[in-house]
Scaffold this motif. Structure first.
Motif, short mmCIF file in Angstrom:
data_model
loop_
_atom_site.label_atom_id
_atom_site.label_comp_id
_atom_site.label_asym_id
_atom_site.label_seq_id
_atom_site.Cartn_x
_atom_site.Cartn_y
_atom_site.Cartn_z
N ILE A 27 1.05 -1.55 0.15
CA ILE A 27 0.38 0.28 0.23
C ILE A 27 0.58 1.39 0.11
CG2 ILE A 27 -1.95 1.22 1.03
CD1 ILE A 27 -2.67 -1.40 2.03
N LYS A 28 0.44 2.24 -1.50
CA LYS A 28 1.34 3.26 -0.97
C LYS A 28 0.81 4.29 -0.82
CE LYS A 28 5.22 1.55 -3.51
NZ LYS A 28 4.92 -0.20 -2.63
N LEU A 29 1.52 4.96 0.54
CA LEU A 29 0.50 6.45 1.08
C LEU A 29 1.36 7.82 1.40
CD1 LEU A 29 -2.25 4.48 3.71
CD2 LEU A 29 -2.57 5.99 0.96
N PRO A 30 0.95 8.61 1.05
CA PRO A 30 2.26 9.31 1.49
C PRO A 30 2.17 9.55 2.70
CG PRO A 30 0.63 10.26 0.08
CD PRO A 30 -0.14 8.79 -0.08
N SER A 31 4.11 9.84 3.09
CA SER A 31 3.95 8.85 4.14
C SER A 31 3.85 9.89 5.50
CB SER A 31 5.78 8.96 4.77
OG SER A 31 6.56 9.89 4.57
N ASP A 32 3.50 10.87 5.30
CA ASP A 32 2.81 12.07 5.77
C ASP A 32 1.53 11.83 6.22
OD1 ASP A 32 3.02 13.12 3.46
OD2 ASP A 32 2.01 15.31 4.02
N LEU A 33 0.67 10.93 5.29
CA LEU A 33 -0.87 10.81 5.97
C LEU A 33 -0.81 10.31 6.41
CD1 LEU A 33 -1.89 11.88 2.47
CD2 LEU A 33 -1.80 13.10 4.58
N VAL A 34 0.08 9.21 6.99
CA VAL A 34 -0.18 7.90 8.02
C VAL A 34 0.40 7.90 8.73
CG1 VAL A 34 1.05 5.74 7.93
CG2 VAL A 34 0.88 6.16 5.67
N ARG A 35 -0.52 7.65 9.70
CA ARG A 35 -0.19 7.95 11.25
C ARG A 35 1.01 7.47 12.19
NH1 ARG A 35 -4.98 8.58 14.30
NH2 ARG A 35 -6.88 8.65 13.46
N LYS A 36 1.85 8.00 13.03
CA LYS A 36 2.19 7.60 14.23
C LYS A 36 2.22 6.47 15.06
CE LYS A 36 4.88 11.26 11.51
NZ LYS A 36 4.08 11.40 10.01
N GLU A 37 0.88 6.88 15.32
CA GLU A 37 0.51 5.97 17.01
C GLU A 37 -1.04 5.40 16.44
OE1 GLU A 37 0.09 7.50 20.12
OE2 GLU A 37 2.12 9.06 19.97
N LEU A 38 -1.24 4.07 16.73
CA LEU A 38 -2.80 4.64 16.29
C LEU A 38 -3.61 4.46 17.12
CD1 LEU A 38 -2.48 0.41 16.75
CD2 LEU A 38 -2.64 1.31 15.03
N PRO A 39 -5.01 4.91 17.12
CA PRO A 39 -6.19 5.55 17.09
C PRO A 39 -6.10 5.21 18.57
CG PRO A 39 -7.18 4.43 15.91
CD PRO A 39 -5.44 4.45 15.40
N ARG A 40 -6.34 5.67 19.73
CA ARG A 40 -6.15 5.06 20.85
C ARG A 40 -8.22 5.28 21.43
NH1 ARG A 40 -3.22 8.66 25.59
NH2 ARG A 40 -3.57 6.60 26.98
N LEU A 41 -8.65 4.49 20.46
CA LEU A 41 -9.82 4.10 20.93
C LEU A 41 -10.34 3.31 21.96
CD1 LEU A 41 -10.71 3.33 17.07
CD2 LEU A 41 -11.15 5.47 18.17
N PRO A 42 -11.13 3.30 22.69
CA PRO A 42 -11.57 3.02 24.15
C PRO A 42 -12.23 0.83 23.64
CG PRO A 42 -13.37 4.28 23.39
CD PRO A 42 -12.34 4.55 22.82
N LEU A 43 -11.48 -0.04 24.21
CA LEU A 43 -11.66 -1.49 23.52
C LEU A 43 -12.18 -1.78 24.43
CD1 LEU A 43 -7.44 -2.18 23.66
CD2 LEU A 43 -9.22 -1.65 21.72
#
Ligand SMILES: *Cc1c(COP(=O)(O)O)cnc(C)c1O
Length: 501
Positions: A27-43
Protein backbone atom coordinates in the motif's frame (compact mmCIF):
# COMPACT_ATOMS: atom_id res chain seq x y z
CA UNK A 1 -16.90 6.42 37.32
CA UNK A 2 -16.62 10.17 37.41
CA UNK A 3 -16.30 10.82 33.71
CA UNK A 4 -17.70 8.25 31.28
CA UNK A 5 -15.60 9.55 28.43
CA UNK A 6 -12.52 8.32 30.21
CA UNK A 7 -13.85 4.77 30.37
CA UNK A 8 -11.28 2.75 28.50
CA UNK A 9 -12.85 -0.63 29.04
CA UNK A 10 -11.33 -4.05 29.24
CA UNK A 11 -8.48 -5.07 27.04
CA UNK A 12 -10.68 -6.46 24.31
CA UNK A 13 -12.33 -5.58 21.05
CA UNK A 14 -15.99 -5.33 20.19
CA UNK A 15 -15.31 -5.67 16.46
CA UNK A 16 -12.88 -7.18 14.01
CA UNK A 17 -11.62 -5.77 10.74
CA UNK A 18 -11.56 -7.94 7.63
CA UNK A 19 -8.11 -9.11 6.52
CA UNK A 20 -6.44 -6.78 4.01
CA UNK A 21 -6.74 -8.03 0.45
CA UNK A 22 -3.20 -6.96 -0.43
CA UNK A 23 -0.01 -6.98 1.56
CA UNK A 24 0.47 -3.98 3.83
CA UNK A 25 3.88 -3.19 2.33
CA UNK A 26 2.29 -2.82 -1.10
CA UNK A 27 0.00 0.00 0.00
CA UNK A 28 1.65 3.23 -1.14
CA UNK A 29 0.48 6.19 0.90
CA UNK A 30 2.33 9.51 1.26
CA UNK A 31 4.25 9.19 4.52
CA UNK A 32 2.90 12.47 5.95
CA UNK A 33 -0.60 11.01 5.72
CA UNK A 34 0.22 7.86 7.64
CA UNK A 35 -0.51 7.79 11.39
CA UNK A 36 2.51 7.62 13.64
CA UNK A 37 0.48 6.11 16.47
CA UNK A 38 -2.65 4.00 16.48
CA UNK A 39 -5.80 5.94 17.37
CA UNK A 40 -6.55 5.58 21.06
CA UNK A 41 -10.06 4.29 20.79
CA UNK A 42 -11.68 2.71 23.85
CA UNK A 43 -11.46 -1.06 23.64
CA UNK A 44 -14.96 -2.08 24.49
CA UNK A 45 -16.97 -5.21 23.90
CA UNK A 46 -20.42 -4.97 22.36
CA UNK A 47 -22.36 -5.38 25.65
CA UNK A 48 -20.25 -2.62 27.18
CA UNK A 49 -21.00 -0.28 24.29
CA UNK A 50 -24.72 -1.06 24.50
CA UNK A 51 -24.72 -0.47 28.27
CA UNK A 52 -22.79 2.76 27.89
CA UNK A 53 -25.22 4.31 25.41
CA UNK A 54 -28.32 2.99 27.16
CA UNK A 55 -27.01 4.44 30.40
CA UNK A 56 -26.33 7.79 28.70
CA UNK A 57 -29.87 7.81 27.28
CA UNK A 58 -31.35 7.48 30.77
CA UNK A 59 -29.56 10.64 31.83
CA UNK A 60 -31.34 12.67 29.15
CA UNK A 61 -34.77 14.14 29.24
CA UNK A 62 -36.57 13.50 25.97
CA UNK A 63 -40.05 13.76 24.50
CA UNK A 64 -40.25 9.97 24.87
CA UNK A 65 -39.72 10.21 28.63
CA UNK A 66 -42.08 13.05 29.46
CA UNK A 67 -43.91 16.26 28.59
CA UNK A 68 -41.62 18.78 26.89
CA UNK A 69 -43.23 22.23 26.95
CA UNK A 70 -40.29 24.02 25.36
CA UNK A 71 -41.70 27.19 23.83
CA UNK A 72 -40.56 28.22 20.34
CA UNK A 73 -39.07 24.76 19.72
CA UNK A 74 -42.25 22.76 19.04
CA UNK A 75 -41.21 19.47 20.59
CA UNK A 76 -44.01 17.14 19.56
CA UNK A 77 -44.34 13.37 19.51
CA UNK A 78 -42.46 11.72 16.63
CA UNK A 79 -44.79 9.05 15.22
CA UNK A 80 -42.94 5.74 14.81
CA UNK A 81 -44.43 5.16 11.38
CA UNK A 82 -42.12 7.97 10.19
CA UNK A 83 -39.15 5.80 11.12
CA UNK A 84 -40.56 2.77 9.32
CA UNK A 85 -40.95 4.76 6.11
CA UNK A 86 -37.58 6.53 6.31
CA UNK A 87 -35.88 3.14 6.83
CA UNK A 88 -37.37 1.53 3.72
CA UNK A 89 -34.51 0.26 1.51
CA UNK A 90 -35.72 2.26 -1.52
CA UNK A 91 -35.07 5.38 0.55
CA UNK A 92 -32.44 4.58 3.15
CA UNK A 93 -30.14 2.56 0.89
CA UNK A 94 -30.32 4.78 -2.16
CA UNK A 95 -27.04 6.38 -3.20
CA UNK A 96 -27.34 9.98 -4.39
CA UNK A 97 -25.24 9.16 -7.47
CA UNK A 98 -27.52 6.35 -8.59
CA UNK A 99 -29.17 7.03 -11.92
CA UNK A 100 -32.37 9.03 -12.13
CA UNK A 101 -34.49 5.99 -12.97
CA UNK A 102 -33.52 4.38 -9.64
CA UNK A 103 -34.45 7.48 -7.68
CA UNK A 104 -37.95 8.11 -9.00
CA UNK A 105 -39.70 7.07 -5.77
CA UNK A 106 -37.62 9.32 -3.55
CA UNK A 107 -37.74 12.21 -6.03
CA UNK A 108 -41.54 11.90 -6.09
CA UNK A 109 -41.60 12.26 -2.29
CA UNK A 110 -39.30 15.28 -2.41
CA UNK A 111 -41.36 16.87 -5.18
CA UNK A 112 -44.58 16.37 -3.23
CA UNK A 113 -42.95 17.92 -0.18
CA UNK A 114 -41.86 20.98 -2.22
CA UNK A 115 -45.42 21.37 -3.53
CA UNK A 116 -47.11 20.86 -0.17
CA UNK A 117 -44.81 23.32 1.61
CA UNK A 118 -45.30 25.86 -1.16
CA UNK A 119 -49.09 25.68 -0.82
CA UNK A 120 -49.01 25.82 3.00
CA UNK A 121 -46.91 28.99 2.97
CA UNK A 122 -48.37 30.64 -0.13
CA UNK A 123 -44.97 30.54 -1.83
CA UNK A 124 -44.18 29.70 -5.47
CA UNK A 125 -41.01 27.60 -5.21
CA UNK A 126 -39.46 25.58 -2.40
CA UNK A 127 -35.88 24.35 -1.86
CA UNK A 128 -35.45 21.43 0.55
CA UNK A 129 -31.72 21.91 0.86
CA UNK A 130 -31.05 23.83 4.10
CA UNK A 131 -30.74 21.54 7.12
CA UNK A 132 -31.76 23.93 9.91
CA UNK A 133 -34.00 26.92 10.34
CA UNK A 134 -30.93 29.10 10.79
CA UNK A 135 -29.40 27.81 7.56
CA UNK A 136 -32.72 28.45 5.80
CA UNK A 137 -32.60 32.05 7.02
CA UNK A 138 -29.07 32.47 5.70
CA UNK A 139 -29.95 30.87 2.35
CA UNK A 140 -33.08 32.95 1.78
CA UNK A 141 -31.37 36.18 2.81
CA UNK A 142 -28.59 35.34 0.30
CA UNK A 143 -31.28 34.94 -2.39
CA UNK A 144 -32.69 38.34 -1.46
CA UNK A 145 -29.18 39.80 -1.67
CA UNK A 146 -28.64 38.38 -5.18
CA UNK A 147 -32.09 39.55 -6.23
CA UNK A 148 -31.26 43.11 -5.18
CA UNK A 149 -27.96 42.92 -7.06
CA UNK A 150 -29.79 41.70 -10.18
CA UNK A 151 -32.07 44.76 -10.21
CA UNK A 152 -29.26 47.23 -9.55
CA UNK A 153 -30.05 47.71 -5.85
CA UNK A 154 -26.93 46.20 -4.31
CA UNK A 155 -26.60 49.27 -2.06
CA UNK A 156 -29.39 48.02 0.22
CA UNK A 157 -27.37 46.98 3.27
CA UNK A 158 -29.74 46.94 6.27
CA UNK A 159 -31.98 44.22 7.68
CA UNK A 160 -34.67 45.14 10.22
CA UNK A 161 -35.58 42.77 13.08
CA UNK A 162 -37.96 43.34 16.01
CA UNK A 163 -36.42 43.06 19.49
CA UNK A 164 -38.50 39.93 20.15
CA UNK A 165 -36.80 38.06 17.27
CA UNK A 166 -34.98 34.78 17.70
CA UNK A 167 -31.22 35.33 17.85
CA UNK A 168 -30.69 33.43 14.60
CA UNK A 169 -32.46 36.17 12.59
CA UNK A 170 -29.90 38.94 13.17
CA UNK A 171 -27.07 36.37 13.10
CA UNK A 172 -28.07 35.04 9.65
CA UNK A 173 -28.43 38.53 8.20
CA UNK A 174 -25.07 39.55 9.68
CA UNK A 175 -23.42 36.48 8.11
CA UNK A 176 -24.61 37.77 4.73
CA UNK A 177 -22.90 41.08 5.50
CA UNK A 178 -25.93 43.14 6.48
CA UNK A 179 -26.16 45.72 9.19
CA UNK A 180 -28.91 44.90 11.70
CA UNK A 181 -31.49 47.48 12.72
CA UNK A 182 -33.43 46.40 15.80
CA UNK A 183 -36.83 47.95 16.46
CA UNK A 184 -38.49 47.92 19.89
CA UNK A 185 -41.85 46.19 20.43
CA UNK A 186 -44.86 48.00 21.86
CA UNK A 187 -45.77 47.64 25.53
CA UNK A 188 -48.19 44.80 24.64
CA UNK A 189 -45.44 42.89 22.82
CA UNK A 190 -46.72 43.66 19.31
CA UNK A 191 -44.89 45.18 16.38
CA UNK A 192 -44.55 48.97 16.55
CA UNK A 193 -45.45 50.31 13.09
CA UNK A 194 -44.23 53.82 13.92
CA UNK A 195 -40.86 52.44 14.92
CA UNK A 196 -40.80 50.48 11.66
CA UNK A 197 -41.69 53.57 9.59
CA UNK A 198 -38.89 55.52 11.22
CA UNK A 199 -36.18 53.05 10.13
CA UNK A 200 -37.20 51.93 6.61
CA UNK A 201 -35.58 53.62 3.66
CA UNK A 202 -33.57 53.36 0.51
CA UNK A 203 -31.02 51.17 2.33
CA UNK A 204 -33.57 48.58 3.61
CA UNK A 205 -32.86 45.13 2.19
CA UNK A 206 -35.37 43.15 4.25
CA UNK A 207 -37.35 42.77 7.42
CA UNK A 208 -37.25 39.44 9.27
CA UNK A 209 -40.14 38.59 11.56
CA UNK A 210 -42.10 35.62 12.86
CA UNK A 211 -45.89 35.56 13.18
CA UNK A 212 -47.34 34.72 15.64
CA UNK A 213 -44.46 36.47 17.32
CA UNK A 214 -42.28 34.95 20.00
CA UNK A 215 -44.84 35.90 22.65
CA UNK A 216 -47.34 33.62 20.91
CA UNK A 217 -49.45 36.57 19.73
CA UNK A 218 -50.63 36.96 16.14
CA UNK A 219 -49.51 40.32 14.72
CA UNK A 220 -52.79 41.90 13.56
CA UNK A 221 -50.99 44.58 11.55
CA UNK A 222 -48.62 42.31 9.67
CA UNK A 223 -49.87 43.23 6.20
CA UNK A 224 -49.43 46.94 7.02
CA UNK A 225 -45.84 46.17 8.02
CA UNK A 226 -45.35 44.38 4.69
CA UNK A 227 -46.71 47.44 2.85
CA UNK A 228 -44.31 49.75 4.69
CA UNK A 229 -41.28 47.56 3.90
CA UNK A 230 -42.30 46.92 0.28
CA UNK A 231 -42.97 50.57 -0.45
CA UNK A 232 -39.39 51.28 0.62
CA UNK A 233 -38.18 48.55 -1.78
CA UNK A 234 -37.36 45.97 0.93
CA UNK A 235 -38.29 42.30 1.09
CA UNK A 236 -40.30 40.53 3.80
CA UNK A 237 -38.81 37.43 5.41
CA UNK A 238 -40.96 35.05 7.47
CA UNK A 239 -39.31 33.03 10.24
CA UNK A 240 -41.40 29.84 10.05
CA UNK A 241 -40.58 28.46 13.50
CA UNK A 242 -44.12 29.31 14.60
CA UNK A 243 -45.83 27.65 11.67
CA UNK A 244 -47.56 25.21 14.02
CA UNK A 245 -49.96 28.01 14.92
CA UNK A 246 -51.23 28.96 11.46
CA UNK A 247 -50.91 26.02 9.11
CA UNK A 248 -54.05 25.68 6.97
CA UNK A 249 -55.53 28.87 8.45
CA UNK A 250 -53.52 31.54 6.69
CA UNK A 251 -50.20 31.77 4.89
CA UNK A 252 -47.14 34.02 5.01
CA UNK A 253 -47.84 34.64 1.29
CA UNK A 254 -51.22 36.16 2.16
CA UNK A 255 -49.61 38.27 4.88
CA UNK A 256 -47.27 39.79 2.28
CA UNK A 257 -44.05 37.84 2.77
CA UNK A 258 -41.58 37.14 -0.06
CA UNK A 259 -39.54 34.36 1.55
CA UNK A 260 -39.95 31.90 4.44
CA UNK A 261 -38.15 29.06 6.10
CA UNK A 262 -39.85 26.03 7.59
CA UNK A 263 -38.47 24.19 10.60
CA UNK A 264 -39.61 20.76 9.45
CA UNK A 265 -38.15 19.25 12.62
CA UNK A 266 -40.44 21.44 14.71
CA UNK A 267 -43.71 21.66 12.76
CA UNK A 268 -43.69 18.26 11.06
CA UNK A 269 -42.16 16.08 13.80
CA UNK A 270 -38.60 14.84 13.59
CA UNK A 271 -36.30 14.22 16.53
CA UNK A 272 -34.23 17.37 16.96
CA UNK A 273 -31.93 19.17 19.31
CA UNK A 274 -29.62 16.47 20.64
CA UNK A 275 -31.89 13.82 19.16
CA UNK A 276 -31.46 14.10 15.43
CA UNK A 277 -30.72 16.15 12.34
CA UNK A 278 -32.99 18.97 11.28
CA UNK A 279 -34.39 20.27 8.02
CA UNK A 280 -35.00 23.93 7.24
CA UNK A 281 -36.40 24.22 3.68
CA UNK A 282 -37.17 27.66 2.28
CA UNK A 283 -40.02 28.89 0.13
CA UNK A 284 -39.93 32.01 -2.04
CA UNK A 285 -42.16 34.04 -4.33
CA UNK A 286 -41.38 33.73 -8.04
CA UNK A 287 -39.09 36.79 -8.27
CA UNK A 288 -36.63 35.12 -5.84
CA UNK A 289 -36.90 31.59 -7.31
CA UNK A 290 -34.06 31.93 -9.87
CA UNK A 291 -31.59 32.40 -7.00
CA UNK A 292 -32.50 29.30 -4.97
CA UNK A 293 -29.78 26.75 -4.19
CA UNK A 294 -29.40 23.87 -6.60
CA UNK A 295 -30.84 21.32 -7.31
CA UNK A 296 -34.63 21.48 -7.18
CA UNK A 297 -36.91 18.57 -8.07
CA UNK A 298 -39.14 19.08 -11.07
CA UNK A 299 -41.30 16.70 -13.09
CA UNK A 300 -42.33 16.12 -16.68
CA UNK A 301 -45.13 14.12 -18.19
CA UNK A 302 -43.97 10.61 -18.91
CA UNK A 303 -45.40 10.58 -22.40
CA UNK A 304 -42.98 13.36 -23.35
CA UNK A 305 -40.05 11.13 -22.54
CA UNK A 306 -38.70 8.34 -24.61
CA UNK A 307 -38.49 5.73 -21.90
CA UNK A 308 -40.17 2.37 -21.53
CA UNK A 309 -40.66 -0.17 -18.81
CA UNK A 310 -41.47 2.10 -15.85
CA UNK A 311 -44.97 2.88 -14.68
CA UNK A 312 -46.53 6.18 -13.64
CA UNK A 313 -47.55 9.42 -15.31
CA UNK A 314 -44.61 11.52 -14.18
CA UNK A 315 -40.87 11.48 -14.57
CA UNK A 316 -38.93 13.34 -11.86
CA UNK A 317 -35.76 15.26 -12.66
CA UNK A 318 -33.28 17.47 -10.86
CA UNK A 319 -33.01 21.01 -12.21
CA UNK A 320 -30.79 24.00 -11.54
CA UNK A 321 -32.35 27.43 -11.00
CA UNK A 322 -31.09 29.95 -13.58
CA UNK A 323 -29.14 32.26 -11.23
CA UNK A 324 -28.61 29.87 -8.33
CA UNK A 325 -26.55 31.03 -5.35
CA UNK A 326 -25.02 27.51 -5.56
CA UNK A 327 -25.16 24.74 -3.03
CA UNK A 328 -25.66 25.12 0.71
CA UNK A 329 -25.58 21.39 1.48
CA UNK A 330 -24.36 18.23 -0.14
CA UNK A 331 -26.85 16.39 -2.36
CA UNK A 332 -30.47 17.09 -1.41
CA UNK A 333 -30.04 18.15 2.24
CA UNK A 334 -31.14 15.89 5.11
CA UNK A 335 -33.29 13.59 3.02
CA UNK A 336 -34.10 11.23 5.92
CA UNK A 337 -35.54 14.13 7.92
CA UNK A 338 -37.59 15.32 4.94
CA UNK A 339 -39.01 11.82 4.40
CA UNK A 340 -40.06 11.52 8.07
CA UNK A 341 -41.82 14.88 7.84
CA UNK A 342 -43.47 13.79 4.58
CA UNK A 343 -44.78 10.67 6.36
CA UNK A 344 -46.13 12.88 9.15
CA UNK A 345 -47.95 15.21 6.77
CA UNK A 346 -49.30 12.29 4.70
CA UNK A 347 -51.05 10.88 7.77
CA UNK A 348 -52.95 14.15 8.14
CA UNK A 349 -53.55 14.66 4.42
CA UNK A 350 -56.20 17.31 3.86
CA UNK A 351 -56.78 17.46 7.62
CA UNK A 352 -53.41 19.11 8.21
CA UNK A 353 -55.03 22.25 9.59
CA UNK A 354 -56.38 20.17 12.51
CA UNK A 355 -52.78 20.00 13.70
CA UNK A 356 -52.64 23.77 14.17
CA UNK A 357 -56.16 23.95 15.59
CA UNK A 358 -55.31 21.46 18.31
CA UNK A 359 -51.94 23.07 19.02
CA UNK A 360 -53.65 26.43 19.57
CA UNK A 361 -56.48 24.87 21.59
CA UNK A 362 -54.00 23.05 23.84
CA UNK A 363 -51.97 26.22 24.43
CA UNK A 364 -55.05 28.27 25.33
CA UNK A 365 -56.39 25.53 27.57
CA UNK A 366 -53.11 25.24 29.44
CA UNK A 367 -52.73 29.00 29.70
CA UNK A 368 -56.22 29.25 31.17
CA UNK A 369 -55.50 26.42 33.62
CA UNK A 370 -52.27 28.05 34.77
CA UNK A 371 -53.88 31.47 35.15
CA UNK A 372 -56.89 30.13 37.04
CA UNK A 373 -55.61 27.69 39.61
CA UNK A 374 -58.16 25.47 41.34
CA UNK A 375 -56.48 26.08 44.67
CA UNK A 376 -55.38 29.56 45.68
CA UNK A 377 -51.77 28.46 45.81
CA UNK A 378 -50.71 31.58 44.03
CA UNK A 379 -51.96 35.10 43.66
CA UNK A 380 -52.13 34.98 39.89
CA UNK A 381 -48.96 35.55 38.00
CA UNK A 382 -49.01 37.83 34.99
CA UNK A 383 -49.22 36.18 31.63
CA UNK A 384 -48.76 37.88 28.29
CA UNK A 385 -51.08 38.47 26.61
CA UNK A 386 -53.02 38.95 29.83
CA UNK A 387 -56.65 37.85 29.74
CA UNK A 388 -58.80 40.82 28.90
CA UNK A 389 -56.11 42.48 26.78
CA UNK A 390 -56.60 43.18 23.09
CA UNK A 391 -55.10 39.87 22.08
CA UNK A 392 -57.43 37.69 24.10
CA UNK A 393 -56.07 34.36 22.98
CA UNK A 394 -52.59 33.13 22.45
CA UNK A 395 -51.67 31.02 19.47
CA UNK A 396 -49.63 27.84 19.96
CA UNK A 397 -47.55 29.11 22.88
CA UNK A 398 -47.64 31.67 25.67
CA UNK A 399 -45.30 33.46 28.01
CA UNK A 400 -45.38 34.01 31.74
CA UNK A 401 -43.39 36.58 33.68
CA UNK A 402 -42.08 35.50 37.06
CA UNK A 403 -41.05 39.09 37.86
CA UNK A 404 -43.74 39.72 40.54
CA UNK A 405 -42.82 36.44 42.22
CA UNK A 406 -39.15 37.39 42.14
CA UNK A 407 -39.92 40.75 43.73
CA UNK A 408 -42.04 39.10 46.43
CA UNK A 409 -39.92 36.12 47.36
CA UNK A 410 -36.77 36.03 45.26
CA UNK A 411 -37.99 33.04 43.21
CA UNK A 412 -36.84 33.38 39.61
CA UNK A 413 -37.96 31.92 36.29
CA UNK A 414 -34.90 29.66 36.50
CA UNK A 415 -35.98 28.37 39.93
CA UNK A 416 -39.43 27.49 38.57
CA UNK A 417 -37.87 25.74 35.57
CA UNK A 418 -35.58 23.70 37.84
CA UNK A 419 -38.50 22.89 40.16
CA UNK A 420 -40.44 21.50 37.21
CA UNK A 421 -37.56 19.13 36.45
CA UNK A 422 -38.08 17.59 39.89
CA UNK A 423 -41.75 17.04 39.00
CA UNK A 424 -40.71 15.04 35.94
CA UNK A 425 -41.15 17.69 33.23
CA UNK A 426 -38.76 19.27 30.82
CA UNK A 427 -38.30 22.92 31.74
CA UNK A 428 -40.08 25.48 29.57
CA UNK A 429 -37.95 27.92 27.57
CA UNK A 430 -36.59 30.54 29.98
CA UNK A 431 -35.44 34.13 29.56
CA UNK A 432 -36.67 34.25 25.96
CA UNK A 433 -38.02 36.38 24.41
CA UNK A 434 -35.88 39.01 26.09
CA UNK A 435 -38.74 41.54 26.05
CA UNK A 436 -40.54 39.65 28.85
CA UNK A 437 -38.68 39.96 32.17
CA UNK A 438 -38.16 36.63 34.03
CA UNK A 439 -39.82 34.91 31.11
CA UNK A 440 -41.10 31.33 30.98
CA UNK A 441 -42.35 30.31 27.56
CA UNK A 442 -44.65 27.32 27.29
CA UNK A 443 -45.74 25.38 24.21
CA UNK A 444 -47.70 22.18 24.78
CA UNK A 445 -48.19 21.18 21.07
CA UNK A 446 -51.16 19.24 19.73
CA UNK A 447 -49.78 15.82 20.63
CA UNK A 448 -50.46 16.10 24.38
CA UNK A 449 -53.67 14.91 26.02
CA UNK A 450 -55.98 16.95 28.27
CA UNK A 451 -54.91 14.75 31.16
CA UNK A 452 -51.23 15.60 30.64
CA UNK A 453 -52.06 19.32 30.51
CA UNK A 454 -54.25 19.12 33.65
CA UNK A 455 -51.54 17.33 35.59
CA UNK A 456 -48.87 19.73 34.36
CA UNK A 457 -50.93 22.77 35.44
CA UNK A 458 -51.39 21.20 38.88
CA UNK A 459 -47.69 20.47 39.25
CA UNK A 460 -46.85 23.94 38.00
CA UNK A 461 -48.92 25.43 40.84
CA UNK A 462 -47.26 23.09 43.30
CA UNK A 463 -43.88 24.43 42.21
CA UNK A 464 -45.04 28.03 42.58
CA UNK A 465 -46.23 27.27 46.11
CA UNK A 466 -42.81 25.97 47.20
CA UNK A 467 -40.55 28.10 49.33
CA UNK A 468 -37.44 29.88 48.15
CA UNK A 469 -35.01 27.52 49.91
CA UNK A 470 -36.45 24.37 48.32
CA UNK A 471 -36.74 25.81 44.84
CA UNK A 472 -33.30 27.35 44.93
CA UNK A 473 -31.79 23.90 45.53
CA UNK A 474 -33.77 22.26 42.73
CA UNK A 475 -33.35 19.99 40.88
CA UNK A 476 -32.52 17.23 43.34
CA UNK A 477 -34.01 14.23 41.51
CA UNK A 478 -32.04 14.51 38.26
CA UNK A 479 -28.64 12.94 37.50
CA UNK A 480 -27.01 16.35 37.53
CA UNK A 481 -28.06 19.00 40.03
CA UNK A 482 -27.97 22.75 39.50
CA UNK A 483 -25.00 23.58 37.32
CA UNK A 484 -23.03 26.78 37.21
CA UNK A 485 -24.26 28.07 33.84
CA UNK A 486 -21.52 30.63 33.42
CA UNK A 487 -18.81 28.07 34.03
CA UNK A 488 -20.55 25.51 31.83
CA UNK A 489 -20.56 28.02 28.96
CA UNK A 490 -17.05 29.40 29.52
CA UNK A 491 -15.17 26.16 30.10
CA UNK A 492 -16.96 23.92 27.71
CA UNK A 493 -15.37 20.46 27.51
CA UNK A 494 -16.24 18.78 24.23
CA UNK A 495 -13.04 16.91 23.46
CA UNK A 496 -12.62 13.18 23.87
CA UNK A 497 -9.37 12.57 25.68
CA UNK A 498 -7.73 9.91 27.81
CA UNK A 499 -6.28 10.98 31.09
CA UNK A 500 -2.50 10.75 31.16
CA UNK A 501 -1.53 7.65 33.14
C1 LIG B 1 -35.84 27.34 16.39
C2 LIG B 1 -36.00 28.72 15.89
C3 LIG B 1 -35.16 29.22 14.86
C4 LIG B 1 -33.93 28.49 14.35
O1 LIG B 1 -34.19 27.24 13.85
P1 LIG B 1 -33.12 26.03 13.94
O2 LIG B 1 -33.77 24.95 13.15
O3 LIG B 1 -32.94 25.73 15.39
O4 LIG B 1 -31.85 26.53 13.30
C5 LIG B 1 -35.43 30.48 14.37
N1 LIG B 1 -36.44 31.22 14.86
C6 LIG B 1 -37.25 30.79 15.86
C7 LIG B 1 -38.36 31.68 16.36
C8 LIG B 1 -37.05 29.53 16.41
O5 LIG B 1 -37.84 29.08 17.41
Amino acid sequence: MSNVFEFEGIDGMGYSQPELLIEKSKIKLPSDLVRKELPRLPLLSEPEVVRHYTWLSTRNFGIDTGFYPLGSCTMKHNPRVNEVIAAMPGIAELHPLQQESHQQGLLAILFEMQEMLGICAGMDTVSLQPVAGAQGEFTAIRCIQEYHKSIGEAHRNKVIVPDSAHGTNPASAAMCGYEIIEIPSREDGLLDLDALKSVVGDDTAAMMITNPNTLGIFEPEISKAAEIVHSAGGQMYYDGANFNAILGKTTPGLMGFDAVHYNLHKTFSQPHGGGGPGSGPIGVKSHLAPFLPTPLVSRRERKEIDDVGLEGDWWYVLIEPSNSIGKVQQWMGNVGAVVRCWAFYRRYGFQLEKMSEHAVLNANYLRHKIMNPESNALDAIPIMPSEGSEAKFCKHEFTISALPLKEQSGITAMDIAKGLLDKGYMAPTVYFPLVVPECLMIEPTETESKKTLDTFAKKFHEVLAEDYETLHKAPITTHVGRVNEVQAARTLVLKYEFEEQ
